[in-house]
Design an enzyme around this catalytic site. Structure first.
Site, PDB file in Angstrom:
ATOM      1  N   SER A  16     -44.494 -79.602  51.952  1.00  0.00           N
ATOM      2  CA  SER A  16     -45.748 -80.445  52.293  1.00  0.00           C
ATOM      3  C   SER A  16     -46.806 -79.630  51.325  1.00  0.00           C
ATOM      4  CB  SER A  16     -46.444 -80.390  53.534  1.00  0.00           C
ATOM      5  OG  SER A  16     -46.486 -78.952  54.160  1.00  0.00           O
ATOM      6  N   GLY A  17     -46.251 -78.618  50.464  1.00  0.00           N
ATOM      7  CA  GLY A  17     -47.247 -77.666  49.802  1.00  0.00           C
ATOM      8  C   GLY A  17     -47.625 -78.403  48.321  1.00  0.00           C
ATOM      9  N   LYS A  46     -49.997 -83.842  57.644  1.00  0.00           N
ATOM     10  CA  LYS A  46     -49.423 -82.903  56.715  1.00  0.00           C
ATOM     11  C   LYS A  46     -48.062 -83.396  55.834  1.00  0.00           C
ATOM     12  CE  LYS A  46     -51.689 -79.091  57.319  1.00  0.00           C
ATOM     13  NZ  LYS A  46     -52.390 -78.189  56.498  1.00  0.00           N
ATOM     14  N   LEU A  68     -41.296 -69.785  58.350  1.00  0.00           N
ATOM     15  CA  LEU A  68     -40.751 -68.743  57.368  1.00  0.00           C
ATOM     16  C   LEU A  68     -40.392 -67.552  58.254  1.00  0.00           C
ATOM     17  CD1 LEU A  68     -43.326 -68.889  54.523  1.00  0.00           C
ATOM     18  CD2 LEU A  68     -40.696 -69.324  54.263  1.00  0.00           C
ATOM     19  N   SER A 132     -44.603 -66.167  40.943  1.00  0.00           N
ATOM     20  CA  SER A 132     -45.977 -66.360  40.477  1.00  0.00           C
ATOM     21  C   SER A 132     -46.164 -65.197  38.990  1.00  0.00           C
ATOM     22  CB  SER A 132     -47.072 -65.995  41.197  1.00  0.00           C
ATOM     23  OG  SER A 132     -48.248 -65.848  40.742  1.00  0.00           O
ATOM     24  N   LYS A 166     -46.384 -61.418  46.293  1.00  0.00           N
ATOM     25  CA  LYS A 166     -45.456 -62.075  45.167  1.00  0.00           C
ATOM     26  C   LYS A 166     -44.830 -61.111  44.388  1.00  0.00           C
ATOM     27  CE  LYS A 166     -45.528 -65.895  44.905  1.00  0.00           C
ATOM     28  NZ  LYS A 166     -45.171 -67.012  45.651  1.00  0.00           N
TER      29      LYS A 166
END
Length: 348
Positions: A16-17, A46, A68, A132, A166
């Site tokens: 859903s990101g 969502k 997660l 990232s 990250k």
């Protein structure tokens, strides 16, 4: 080198990101079966955009609930998949009072849990990890030209905790990958991601930043802050290219170029006129430094990032993934228009 069979399902975590939504869309357009994990399938707002995509596109979509921080939560959705795209990780500009629970645990433990499932599911051949550029550098003061060979060594739990999360999550992924020889790992390392979202419920930090250009928050000026930028649609394409290009490998900085915040304001003013209070000047660094706590940042961040210029080398992403980047002007305009269309910025 791994050749992925497109007739097999593809798993996308964090479905859903902001980035994942576009990945799912493009996969469905190609007729691929997608298994997307979300934290809670019982929240229709969502996942409504994902269901709309599935209804109108040739591919098939199935949603799975997976947290997660829950070991073993990903194995069911992963069964029979050759390709796993792990995008699930928070991207917020502010980490609140507990960056460990906001950023570090989901990034690190989430990576461990997803890759533990990969190790347990014998069909998986390749993992594409959404990392990232924050895993490559901590502050703009760290250097003036960043490549995939650089690693962030200056962030910590107390300074730039998102960047730190990250970096340690990606390092952990490479460590787990090296411990076996069945599946390969490719990482996508985007700079600041802008561009239209497929849902107005996204919590992406770039959406929050873009809203400030329309709600008056930035009307008195913006810091002299320059960043690498890339369109969310190009980031999604990069994931798909990484997944289905057999010879693809390694880390990939994604950047269409470097933009200053004031330049974003100028682009918006040029296109949308004076309907919104876009910033017209740069705020002095000393003032930004003094007001940093009130602006939701730290003085250490201002000291090491405001006023600096850095270049992000996208050469390898173009060569290895055959990417073509959208012009940043198009990205900025499309993003702001989406905020207007979704009612996140008032229509004027």
């Amino acid at each position: 080198m791994q050749a992925i069979d497109k007739s097999k399902p593809v798993m996308v975590t964090g479905g859903s990101g902001y980035i994942a939504g576009w990945i799912v869309k493009y996969l469905l357009e190609e007729g691929v079966t997608v298994r997307a994990t979300v934290r809670d399938t019982g929240l229709p707002e969502k996942v409504a955009h994902l269901n709309r995509l599935a209804e109108s596109l040739p591919g098939k979509l199935r949603l799975f609930a997976a947290d997660l921080l829950n070991p073993g939560a990903f194995e069911q959705a992963m069964q029979g998949c050759e390709l796993v795209m792990h995008t699930a990780s928070p991207f917020l500009l502010k980490g609140g009072k507990d960056p460990r629970s906001t950023f570090i645990r989901p990034a690190l433990e989430g990576t461990r849990n997803v890759l533990a499932a990969v190790n347990a599911v014998s069909t998986v051949k390749r993992v594409v990890l959404t990392s990232s550029a924050a895993a490559i550098y901590g502050d703009l003061a760290d250097g003036d030209a960043f490549t995939e060979e650089h690693w962030n060594t200056t962030s910590s739990e107390t300074h730039q905790p998102y960047n730190y999360s990250k970096a340690i999550a990606e390092k952990e992924a490479w460590k787990i990958n090296r411990s076996q020889d069945r599946w390969d790992l490719i990482t996508i390392n985007p700079t600041m991601v802008f561009g239209p979202a497929l849902t107005k419920t996204t919590a992406s930090g770039s959406v929050a930043l873009m809203k400030q250009f329309g709600d008056g928050t930035a009307r008195f000026g913006v810091p002299d802050f320059a960043m690498g930028m890339v369109d969310v649609r190009d980031v999604a394409r990069a994931h798909i290219q990484a997944g289905f290009t057999p010879e693809a490998s390694g880390r990939h900085i994604l950047s269409a170029g470097e933009f200053q915040l004031l330049e974003i304001g100028r682009i918006l003013k040029e296109h949308f006129g004076d309907r919104y209070p876009f910033p017209k000047k740069t705020a002095p660094k000393f003032l930004v430094y003094l007001l940093a706590p009130l602006l939701g940042t730290t003085r250490a961040f201002v000291k090491k990032n405001v006023g600096y210029r850095a270049r992000f080398d996208n050469t390898y992403s173009i060569k290895d993934l055959n990417l073509t980047y959208r012009p940043l002007k198009e990205t900025v305009i499309d993003h702001f228009q989406q905020l207007i269309d979704d009612g996140l910025v008032p229509k004027k």
